[in-house]
Design an enzyme around this catalytic site. Structure first.
Site, mmCIF file in Angstrom:
data_model
loop_
_atom_site.group_PDB
_atom_site.id
_atom_site.type_symbol
_atom_site.label_atom_id
_atom_site.label_comp_id
_atom_site.label_asym_id
_atom_site.label_seq_id
_atom_site.Cartn_x
_atom_site.Cartn_y
_atom_site.Cartn_z
ATOM 1 N N CYS A 65 -94.967 1.643 85.460
ATOM 2 C CA CYS A 65 -94.958 2.595 86.579
ATOM 3 C C CYS A 65 -93.911 2.202 87.614
ATOM 4 O O CYS A 65 -93.604 1.026 87.789
ATOM 5 C CB CYS A 65 -96.307 2.593 87.267
ATOM 6 S SG CYS A 65 -97.654 2.943 86.152
ATOM 7 N N ARG A 96 -87.574 2.137 83.518
ATOM 8 C CA ARG A 96 -88.744 1.274 83.338
ATOM 9 C C ARG A 96 -89.687 1.797 82.258
ATOM 10 O O ARG A 96 -90.539 1.055 81.777
ATOM 11 C CB ARG A 96 -89.514 1.161 84.657
ATOM 12 C CG ARG A 96 -88.743 0.454 85.737
ATOM 13 C CD ARG A 96 -89.364 0.698 87.088
ATOM 14 N NE ARG A 96 -90.599 -0.012 87.279
ATOM 15 C CZ ARG A 96 -90.715 -1.181 87.898
ATOM 16 N NH1 ARG A 96 -89.651 -1.750 88.404
ATOM 17 N NH2 ARG A 96 -91.874 -1.767 88.042
ATOM 18 N N TRP A 145 -96.660 5.090 83.644
ATOM 19 C CA TRP A 145 -96.731 4.654 82.248
ATOM 20 C C TRP A 145 -98.227 4.468 81.972
ATOM 21 O O TRP A 145 -98.867 3.564 82.520
ATOM 22 C CB TRP A 145 -95.965 3.343 82.085
ATOM 23 C CG TRP A 145 -95.826 2.881 80.672
ATOM 24 C CD1 TRP A 145 -94.885 3.276 79.765
ATOM 25 C CD2 TRP A 145 -96.640 1.915 79.994
ATOM 26 N NE1 TRP A 145 -95.073 2.616 78.575
ATOM 27 C CE2 TRP A 145 -96.128 1.780 78.680
ATOM 28 C CE3 TRP A 145 -97.754 1.144 80.362
ATOM 29 C CZ2 TRP A 145 -96.692 0.910 77.742
ATOM 30 C CZ3 TRP A 145 -98.322 0.276 79.426
ATOM 31 C CH2 TRP A 145 -97.778 0.168 78.135
ATOM 32 N N ASN A 157 -99.067 0.828 90.696
ATOM 33 C CA ASN A 157 -98.531 0.197 89.492
ATOM 34 C C ASN A 157 -99.420 -1.004 89.192
ATOM 35 O O ASN A 157 -99.670 -1.810 90.087
ATOM 36 C CB ASN A 157 -97.077 -0.243 89.753
ATOM 37 C CG ASN A 157 -96.489 -1.050 88.602
ATOM 38 O OD1 ASN A 157 -97.062 -1.085 87.522
ATOM 39 N ND2 ASN A 157 -95.366 -1.688 88.850
ATOM 40 N N GLY A 158 -99.904 -1.116 87.964
ATOM 41 C CA GLY A 158 -100.757 -2.251 87.606
ATOM 42 C C GLY A 158 -102.067 -1.748 87.022
ATOM 43 O O GLY A 158 -102.174 -0.595 86.605
ATOM 44 N N GLU A 197 -85.372 -10.602 65.461
ATOM 45 C CA GLU A 197 -84.769 -9.824 66.541
ATOM 46 C C GLU A 197 -84.112 -8.545 65.984
ATOM 47 O O GLU A 197 -84.219 -7.468 66.576
ATOM 48 C CB GLU A 197 -83.747 -10.694 67.295
ATOM 49 C CG GLU A 197 -82.822 -9.974 68.257
ATOM 50 C CD GLU A 197 -83.518 -9.248 69.403
ATOM 51 O OE1 GLU A 197 -84.754 -9.364 69.547
ATOM 52 O OE2 GLU A 197 -82.816 -8.537 70.141
ATOM 53 N N LYS A 256 -85.268 -4.882 67.201
ATOM 54 C CA LYS A 256 -84.297 -3.938 67.787
ATOM 55 C C LYS A 256 -84.360 -2.606 67.052
ATOM 56 O O LYS A 256 -84.380 -1.548 67.655
ATOM 57 C CB LYS A 256 -82.898 -4.561 67.695
ATOM 58 C CG LYS A 256 -81.960 -4.252 68.793
ATOM 59 C CD LYS A 256 -81.996 -5.167 69.981
ATOM 60 C CE LYS A 256 -83.329 -5.223 70.651
ATOM 61 N NZ LYS A 256 -83.456 -6.278 71.617
ATOM 62 N N GLU A 273 -87.781 -0.689 67.714
ATOM 63 C CA GLU A 273 -88.085 -0.131 69.031
ATOM 64 C C GLU A 273 -87.264 1.104 69.361
ATOM 65 O O GLU A 273 -87.731 1.972 70.064
ATOM 66 C CB GLU A 273 -88.011 -1.180 70.150
ATOM 67 C CG GLU A 273 -86.651 -1.697 70.480
ATOM 68 C CD GLU A 273 -86.683 -2.694 71.644
ATOM 69 O OE1 GLU A 273 -87.533 -2.591 72.532
ATOM 70 O OE2 GLU A 273 -85.817 -3.583 71.648
ATOM 71 N N HIS A 306 -93.518 -15.202 48.962
ATOM 72 C CA HIS A 306 -94.942 -15.533 49.164
ATOM 73 C C HIS A 306 -95.743 -14.291 49.560
ATOM 74 O O HIS A 306 -96.824 -14.406 50.121
ATOM 75 C CB HIS A 306 -95.079 -16.622 50.224
ATOM 76 C CG HIS A 306 -94.420 -17.897 49.813
ATOM 77 N ND1 HIS A 306 -94.932 -18.718 48.831
ATOM 78 C CD2 HIS A 306 -93.251 -18.465 50.198
ATOM 79 C CE1 HIS A 306 -94.128 -19.757 48.651
ATOM 80 N NE2 HIS A 306 -93.090 -19.614 49.466
ATOM 81 N N LYS A 353 -89.342 -0.925 80.242
ATOM 82 C CA LYS A 353 -88.335 -1.977 80.348
ATOM 83 C C LYS A 353 -88.969 -3.290 80.772
ATOM 84 O O LYS A 353 -88.652 -4.346 80.250
ATOM 85 C CB LYS A 353 -87.241 -1.539 81.333
ATOM 86 C CG LYS A 353 -86.138 -2.578 81.538
ATOM 87 C CD LYS A 353 -85.350 -2.802 80.253
ATOM 88 C CE LYS A 353 -84.303 -3.889 80.383
ATOM 89 N NZ LYS A 353 -83.867 -4.371 79.063
HETATM 90 O O1 M6R Z 1 -88.150 -8.781 80.938
HETATM 91 P P1 M6R Z 1 -88.545 -9.674 79.798
HETATM 92 O O2 M6R Z 1 -87.379 -10.350 79.179
HETATM 93 O O3 M6R Z 1 -89.632 -10.624 80.148
HETATM 94 O O4 M6R Z 1 -89.132 -8.680 78.701
HETATM 95 C C1 M6R Z 1 -89.706 -9.180 77.535
HETATM 96 C C2 M6R Z 1 -89.868 -8.092 76.502
HETATM 97 O O5 M6R Z 1 -90.678 -7.069 76.988
HETATM 98 C C3 M6R Z 1 -88.516 -7.503 76.073
HETATM 99 O O6 M6R Z 1 -87.652 -8.480 75.586
HETATM 100 C C4 M6R Z 1 -88.715 -6.424 74.985
HETATM 101 O O7 M6R Z 1 -89.187 -7.005 73.824
HETATM 102 C C5 M6R Z 1 -87.414 -5.670 74.757
HETATM 103 N N1 M6R Z 1 -87.646 -4.255 74.835
HETATM 104 C C6 M6R Z 1 -86.777 -5.946 73.460
HETATM 105 O O8 M6R Z 1 -85.573 -5.281 73.294
#
Ligand code: M6R
Length: 607
Positions: free
Chosen positions: A2, A27, A74, A98-99, A479, A483, A486, A502, A602
């Site tokens: 949020c 965000r 959110w 927010n929270g 990673e 990527k 997401e 395995h 974000k």
């Molecule tokens: O702001 P942060 O680096 O703590 O965020 C951690 C994760 O939420 C962040 O890396 C998330 O996995 C990304 N969307 C990946 O691309």
């Protein structure tokens, strides 16, 4: 997560509230709304979906005023529809939050018994009713706000309009960040300084437990005991222009291309140009003397920690435990007496990472934040901060923050090895020299983009995609999969190359894309054997390797992305680039919203 914006001014605020919301879009959100105090009291407009929808609601039924609050939601409690969108209003009170309010159920039951009728499924609505409840007990506006905030448990940043003609913003933070901005004849509230960047750079960060009464020309901040306190006004490090897309179609594309400069800037802060030695400043003693290191983070930042484990252990001989922040503090971890915990985070606001950091502090560990946001909550609470100077990262998919994290961690591992006498000065210098050409190597890796674009249609058609690697390229495989998942929503999995047989090999079918990250290193031969196993079962091999490794894949891979030779510890940083590009072009092919992928935020400020 949020986002909150509030403005109190001597001129209409609606347009700028919406502008602030647009800046908070990055965000992640699924509904939006605004409320203003106008001649008739507090009025609001809300809409599900994008801010465009809110704008059209506002066009159809305009509202404006000189004091207002706005919100991007959110969803946590209740579906993302108009009813559950913020601001929540009852009587003469409107709030944005927010929270998560953890005790909302008992509060709601208590208020319902006193006749309050709730209109939403959210946890947040209870805040508006609590304030109204206290107003009904003849409390003044500020006392009603403070008494209500006092009853809340959980994490929150709250902004409120209280009273039908009151030109005042009420705000409080506990667990979620909130910033007060100082304008010319007007004042602002924002979830971050970025939201306020077009209006002002002069900001004050509320601290944990703070509340604020914000009027057109003054702010009164109280700490968690209710005592008025002075908080320092600072110049925010972000400017409005830093957050424009420029000539790029997406922030992610721009941020991928910014990596050579981001890395050069970051490395310059950690390498002494004269001696060519690591500069670890206040982190040096915490890394030198620790019995054990603990590296904690979420998502991509966790994968940076996982790569760093290989570096710290192999070079500095120090045991590193890596943990996902959301698991760490709930598993009663056995912590070293003389340990140092590293918290890696782009935003410095990730709720789980922040909570893990506080847990470690309570347990007596030294704490280092490897952070991109210098004014963040984690930055303010850790013993030492190592900044990644990647600049603002707006795309939800982390790119330049990840490679900058890797650079800081690699240099720290070399510095730690030298401090612990595992590397002598000449060896340490040789490792550092390997970074000299990193920005250029990354530029060359970005030049593989046309090839990545031609591979993208194959990935876009796949039922699922696998990424494999060994050693430091194993977390990198994770990673690559993260990527792709997401931003394309394609099922993708990363595995240690030796682990496939395995179990996961059962998933390989004729044509299944397997992306192999295998630059020439002592493990490459082993990875090639795993590639043979995949190919024998019909997998379509896409290799990411270097010039020396390329011949090995000639007969085995459908596509070979050839990176320049990557000396020392630079490999995972350079090899991350084609993974970002493959995800980017596949998302482009599929037409997903790649800067704001569905369901994602974000910065994840709830547990
Ligand atoms: O702001 P942060 O680096 O703590 O965020 C951690 C994760 O939420 C962040 O890396 C998330 O996995 C990304 N969307 C990946 O691309």
């Amino acid at each position: 997560m949020c986002g909150i914006v509030g403005i109190v001014s001597n001129r209409p605020v609606r347009a700028r509230l919406v502008e602030g919301l647009i800046r908070l879009e990055y965000r992640g959100y699924d509904s939006a709304g605004i409320a203003v105090v106008n001649g008739q009291g507090i009025v609001r407009r809300r809409a599900p979906g994008k801010i465009l929808n809110l704008q059209s609601v506002l066009d159809d039924a305009p509202i404006d005023g000189t004091c207002g609050i706005a919100h991007t939601r959110w969803a946590t409690h209740g579906r993302p529809n108009t009813e559950n969108a913020h601001p929540h209003q009852t009587g003469n009170v409107a709030i944005v939050h927010n929270g998560i309010i953890e005790n909302f159920k008992p509060l709601r039951e208590e208020l319902a018994r006193s006749g309050h009728i709730f209109a939403t499924q959210t946890d947040s609505e209870v805040i508006a009713h609590l304030i109204q409840y206290h107003l009904d007990k003849d409390m003044d506006e500020e006392s009603a706000f403070l008494a209500s905030v006092d009853r809340l448990e959980g994490a929150y940043a709250v902004a409120a309009l209280v009273g039908d003609a009151n030109q005042t913003l009420y705000a409080a933070r506990h667990g979620s960040p909130l910033v007060v901005g100082f304008g010319d004849g007007e004042m602002f509230i924002g979830s971050d300084a970025f939201a306020l960047a077009p209006f002002t750079k002069r900001v004050l960060y509320l601290e944990e437990g703070d509340s604020a009464v914000v009027k057109i020309d003054a702010v009164c901040v109280r700490d968690n005991t209710g005592k008025p306190v002075e908080r320092q006004i600072q110049m925010a490090s972000i400017s409005a222009a830093m957050a424009e897309k420029g000539n790029y179609s997406h922030f992610m594309e721009k941020e991928i291309h910014e990596q050579p400069e981001a890395l050069a800037r970051t490395m310059a802060a950690y390498i002494d140009p004269q001696s060519e030695m690591p500069l670890l400043a206040e982190s040096a003693p915490l890394l030198e003397n620790a019995d054990r290191l603990v590296a904690i983070a979420c998502g991509t930042a966790y994968l940076a920690a996982s790569v760093a484990k290989y570096w710290f252990e192999s070079l500095a001989g120090v045991h590193v435990e890596t943990d996902i922040a959301s698991e760490f503090r709930y598993r009663t971890p056995a912590l070293p007496e003389n340990g140092t915990a590293l918290f890696i985070s782009q935003s410095g606001e990730t709720a789980d990472t922040l909570a893990a950091m506080r847990y470690c502090k309570r347990a007596g560990l030294n704490t280092i934040g490897v952070l991109n946001a210098p004014e963040s909550s984690i930055a303010r609470e850790t013993t030492a901060v190592m900044r990644t100077l990647a600049g603002p990262e707006i795309g939800v998919a982390s790119t330049k923050a990840f490679t900058a994290q890797l650079a800081v961690l690699a240099i720290s591992a070399i510095g730690t090895a030298q401090l612990r006498k595992k590397l002598n000065a000449v060896e340490a210098q040789r490792h550092i020299k390997a970074f000299e050409h990193l920005p250029e190597l990354v530029r060359q890796a970005i030049a593989t983009k046309e090839q990545c674009r031609t591979i993208a249609p194959t990935l876009a058609k796949a039922k699922q995609v696998f990424f494999i690697g060994r050693g430091v390229y194993y977390p990198l495989a994770l990673e690559g999969a993260l990527k792709l998942k997401e931003i394309t929503y394609l099922p993708a999995e990363g595995y240690a190359a030796g682990e496939l047989k395995h179990g996961p090999i059962a998933l390989i079918e004729e044509g299944t894309p397997v992306i192999v990250i295998a630059p020439s290193d002592p493990l490459m031969e082993k990875t090639i054997s795993n590639v043979e196993e995949m190919a024998a079962r019909g997998a379509k091999i896409i290799a990411i390797t270097d010039e020396a490794g390329a011949p090995q894949f000639e007969a085995r891979a459908e596509h070979t992305i050839v990176l320049p030779d990557m000396p020392g510890l630079t490999g995972p940083i350079v090899a991350a680039i084609p993974l970002q590009l493959l995800a980017y072009y596949t998302a482009l092919e599929l037409g997903t919203n790649l800067d704001q992928p569905r369901n994602l935020a974000k910065s994840v400020t709830v547990e």
